[in-house]
Design an enzyme around this catalytic site. Structure first.
Site, PDB file in Angstrom:
ATOM      1  N   ASP A  52      -0.255   5.171   0.713  1.00 22.69           N
ATOM      2  CA  ASP A  52      -0.566   6.204   1.714  1.00 22.69           C
ATOM      3  C   ASP A  52      -0.675   5.608   3.126  1.00 22.69           C
ATOM      4  OD1 ASP A  52      -1.775   7.005  -0.995  1.00 22.69           O
ATOM      5  OD2 ASP A  52      -1.849   8.896   0.122  1.00 22.69           O
ATOM      6  N   ASP A  71       0.867  -1.173   0.000  1.00 21.67           N
ATOM      7  CA  ASP A  71       0.000   0.000   0.000  1.00 21.67           C
ATOM      8  C   ASP A  71       0.912   1.235   0.000  1.00 21.67           C
ATOM      9  OD1 ASP A  71      -2.357   1.641   0.510  1.00 21.67           O
ATOM     10  OD2 ASP A  71      -1.564   1.830   2.548  1.00 21.67           O
ATOM     11  N   ASP A 106      -1.717  -0.215   5.977  1.00 21.12           N
ATOM     12  CA  ASP A 106      -2.038   0.439   7.246  1.00 21.12           C
ATOM     13  C   ASP A 106      -3.532   0.521   7.535  1.00 21.12           C
ATOM     14  OD1 ASP A 106      -2.314   2.393   5.073  1.00 21.12           O
ATOM     15  OD2 ASP A 106      -2.773   3.793   6.679  1.00 21.12           O
TER      16      ASP A 106
HETATM   17 MG   LIG Z   1      -3.017   3.213   3.270  1.00 21.86          MG
END
Ligand SMILES: [Mg+2]
Length: 257
Positions: free
Chosen positions: A22, A20, A197
């Protein structure tokens, strides 16, 4: 209850990476367009990819075009819009056609945003995102607006991310993207490692686990399917740098050499 997860092990050359962006590799910004990519990051990812025969894909809610602009000169295989558009290792792009009704949903959400300062509607083409990062007190009204805009259209689903509600065609997610990549070279035969995240990364974690791989949650501990945990973005960059046989040093811009 949130369990304490161990740190991930040292990387193996037989891994396939699914990353991922961001909140995992770069800091989240007040708006999606305000992010900054540290200069060494594309070089680090290039090097990590080379160490694993090109088996590295970025798996993001952003569009492929947006990912390309952010990560240039690195232009990896990638899944954009949570898997709605995928570019494989040979550069071929597959875009899923959205089911009917997206225009109506977009119109309804645009109307809701007009009446609610601080909400930001991002049009991603095949998907939409209603951000409330600049007006956290509007979370509930943003949620209600999305639920109302979706109505009873079974073709679309709401995805709750960090300070954002995403609207995307149902049945496609980061997990389906990982499964698809893993059927083809240079990913097939390797062990998938998903690093993310957000709640939307849970699909990727579960897919990696089910395929005999590893899953790594970055940032705030929470209830998760991930097997391992890294405290923050810096720790993640450091771990990836070690996997690429180098060190992360954002200050000097020499992370890749
Ligand atoms: Mg993310």
């Amino acid at each position: 209850m949130t369990q304490t997860l161990p740190k991930p092990p040292d990387a193996d050359p037989a891994w396939a990476w699914f990353l991922d962006l961001d909140g995992t590799l770069i800091d989240i910004a007040p708006t999606p367009s305000a992010v900054t990519v540290p200069e060494p990051l594309p070089h680090l990812l290039t090097r990590l990819s080379q160490c694993h025969d090109g088996a590295l894909a970025v798996v993001s809610g952003r569009s492929l075009e947006n990912l390309r602009l952010l990560l240039t000169p690195f232009d990896p295989p990638a899944a954009g819009l949570h898997g709605l558009e995928c570019r494989d290792a040979s550069g071929g792009v597959v875009r899923l056609a959205p089911p009917p009704g997206l225009d109506d949903i977009r119109t309804r959400l645009a109307r809701a945003v007009e009446d609610a300062p601080g909400l930001l509607l991002e049009d991603k083409g095949l998907a939409l995102a209603l951000h409330f990062r600049q007006a956290p007190e509007r979370e509930e009204s943003a949620r209600r607006a999305v639920v109302a805009a979706l109505g009873d259209n079974p073709g679309f689903a709401m995805l709750a991310g960090k300070m954002v509600f995403e609207v995307k065609p149902a049945g496609v997610d980061k997990g389906s993207a990982v499964r698809s990549f893993m059927t083809k070279p240079p990913f097939s035969g390797r062990r998938p490692v998903f690093v993310g995240d957000d709640v939307t990364d849970e699909y990727g974690f579960r897919a990696a686990n089910e395929l005999g791989g590893l899953s790594v949650l970055v940032g705030q501990p929470r209830e998760t399917a991930a097997m391992f945990h890294l405290d923050d973005i810096e720790a993640c960059r450091g771990w990836l740098a070690r996997a690429a046989g180098t060190e992360w040093n954002a200050k000097t811009g020499e992370g890749a050499d």
